[in-house]
Design an enzyme around this catalytic site. Sequence first.
Site, mmCIF file in Angstrom:
data_model
loop_
_atom_site.group_PDB
_atom_site.id
_atom_site.type_symbol
_atom_site.label_atom_id
_atom_site.label_comp_id
_atom_site.label_asym_id
_atom_site.label_seq_id
_atom_site.Cartn_x
_atom_site.Cartn_y
_atom_site.Cartn_z
ATOM 1 N N LYS A 76 -48.826 -4.786 30.811
ATOM 2 C CA LYS A 76 -49.549 -5.927 31.529
ATOM 3 C C LYS A 76 -50.825 -6.251 31.315
ATOM 4 C CE LYS A 76 -46.004 -7.584 34.286
ATOM 5 N NZ LYS A 76 -45.645 -9.121 34.512
ATOM 6 N N SER A 132 -41.810 -0.838 28.665
ATOM 7 C CA SER A 132 -42.766 -1.455 28.986
ATOM 8 C C SER A 132 -43.945 -0.824 30.029
ATOM 9 C CB SER A 132 -42.223 -2.691 30.000
ATOM 10 O OG SER A 132 -41.452 -2.189 31.028
#
Length: 407
Positions: free
Chosen positions: A51, A300
């Site tokens: 992110k 992720s």
Amino acid sequence: MLTLEKFEEASEVVSKVILETKLVYSEYYSNQTGNKVYFKPENMQYTGAYKVRGAYYKISTLSQEEKAKGLITASAGNHAQGVAYAAKLAGIPATIVMPTTTPLMKVNRTKGYGATVILEGDVFDEACDCANKLAAEKGLTFVHPFNDLDVAAGQGTIAMEIVKELPTVDYILVPIGGGGLCTGVSVLAKMLNPKIKVIGVEPAGANCMQESLRQGKVVELPSVNTIADGTAVKCPGDKLFPYIQENVDEIITIEDSELIVAFLDMVENHKMIVENSGLLTVAALKHMNVENKKVVSILSGGNMDVITMASIVQHGLIQRDRIFTVSILLPDKPGELAKVSALLAKEQGNVIRLEHNQFISINRNAAVELRITLEAFGTEHKNAIMAALTAAGYRPKLVKSKGTYGD
């Protein structure tokens, strides 16, 4: 608009703050699936997730006036840390609204980067509503965690790195929450090589993108229920949806129980801690009906608190018959427990816990219930232990576990 020039700019910008995450070849999953499987370990980023890419690039595009107002965002954890870290580097104050269900580790790490944290709502969507209201009331600059093309461009830099390192990649598996990562990766991957197949992976209990694609429009789920908290989103990004429609080849959904098994696989075979949302693409490997392909699974994130980790390990071992509980009835006389212990030792069953209850019956021939929790090598070994107990006349019964993690 997402253009190649924008992705190139984003790649140059984010290179200043990200750690290099080289592809990791998985011999274990390659043997399991008949493909050449590689992991893109974004769980190894400084903030523990990809992110930071989108957050940092988005902040770089803001005007001085927008930066001066201060930033606000909503996040289940990873975007929160990305914005908090990027804002700290840029010297901008940041406020993060997080769901009350966010793991404590993610909350504390976000605070550790200097951000102000507000806990509001049970799911991301409720936290996001709160953040939008605060942005309007206080004049803060809102940085959306996914429904923003600049953010998506930052996340898409992952695809550029994958293709540079593995130009002949056939499939890229991408986790989907709101769709920012999948949008960026799928668009850039198709630009670089239209033959690359991009598969989005969602939790079965939060499949907002799959349902939206099925109906041909953005739809909001009435509720979400998944242990993959980073992808527990009720509604995908409307700005991203057309890109997903055009560039994503398939959506796979994963049950929570599959994530538990995937966690054990990654710990035991790769010595990696990957959070539940990051495990979506690992679990999806076993759903692919292809062979002899080069497949990259994007991990992720890896921000998982120790309590969650311990619970997943325990339930994963139960699912794989590595731990099980058996109940048998014994005569109420000395020496019976020793006989059972000797039998279990002979069968190489390792006793973890034992409960000896003398008060379940007045029949002294079957007056004692013995509940034994055992460690085994797997299903075959468990069955052998059960067979040995049966052959010795004990009539063993398996005791069902209290539930699966996430129930």
